[in-house]
Design an enzyme around this catalytic site. Structure first.
Site, short mmCIF file in Angstrom:
data_model
loop_
_atom_site.label_atom_id
_atom_site.label_comp_id
_atom_site.label_asym_id
_atom_site.label_seq_id
_atom_site.Cartn_x
_atom_site.Cartn_y
_atom_site.Cartn_z
N CYS A 71 0.81 -1.23 0.00
CA CYS A 71 0.00 0.00 0.00
C CYS A 71 0.84 1.27 0.00
O CYS A 71 0.66 2.15 -0.85
CB CYS A 71 -1.00 0.00 1.15
N HIS A 121 -2.99 1.45 6.85
CA HIS A 121 -3.17 1.32 5.40
C HIS A 121 -3.27 2.71 4.79
O HIS A 121 -3.73 3.65 5.44
CB HIS A 121 -4.44 0.50 5.10
N HIS A 133 -5.51 1.81 -4.47
CA HIS A 133 -4.64 1.24 -3.44
C HIS A 133 -4.23 -0.18 -3.81
O HIS A 133 -4.75 -0.78 -4.73
CB HIS A 133 -5.32 1.28 -2.07
#
Length: 157
Positions: A71, A121, A133
């Site tokens: 990520c 994240h 993402h």
């Protein structure tokens, strides 16, 4: 003679010619306080396009591209291509950005998912409640709706 005849026009003859010349060569006129979103955040717009171009790239923990990403690796790669350097982890990126409210978010801003005070994240805001993402092992870079209310937003300076 009317009063309006004495008021100078917004563009003089030379100003109008200059404006037309700028338009012809791809320039733009800037009015203070009237910058477009793209002009206000050119790095974010570019990073968003880079992230979208990586659609389908596989997730790999610790990877920063150009073919595989985790990520924060996707955000590092995308912003690097846009001319900005970001720290490596999602938490470090959150600490480095200018925090913005949900109502102030713009395309290209970073979206940080958190549990309590810990960021776990990150993605790039694409508008309409969606992010680009690299979600997790076994998945690929993709556009997805923001699935949680536990998010913060940050703008890369």
């Amino acid at each position: 003679m009317t009063a309006q005849a004495h008021v100078p026009s917004l563009f003089s003859r030379a100003g109008a010619v200059s404006a037309l010349t700028l338009a012809a060569i791809g320039g733009s006129l800037l009015v203070p306080g009237a910058a477009s979103e793209a002009q206000a955040a050119p790095h974010g717009a570019t990073a968003l396009k880079v992230a979208a171009s990586k659609k389908g790239s596989p997730y790999k923990y610790g990877a920063t591209g150009p073919r595989r990403f985790d990520c924060s690796g996707l955000t590092v790669y995308s912003y690097k291509k846009a001319g900005k350097k970001l720290p490596r982890t999602a938490q470090q990126q959150y600490n480095k950005t200018r925090h913005v409210s949900p109502s102030g978010r713009k395309k290209g801003d970073l979206v940080f998912f958190h549990y309590g005070n810990r960021v776990y994240h990150v993605g790039i805001y694409a508008g309409r409640g969606k992010i680009w993402h690299s979600p997790k092992r076994g998945s690929v870079v993709r556009l997805e709706r923001i699935w949680s209310r536990s998010v913060w937003y940050g703008r890369v300076r």
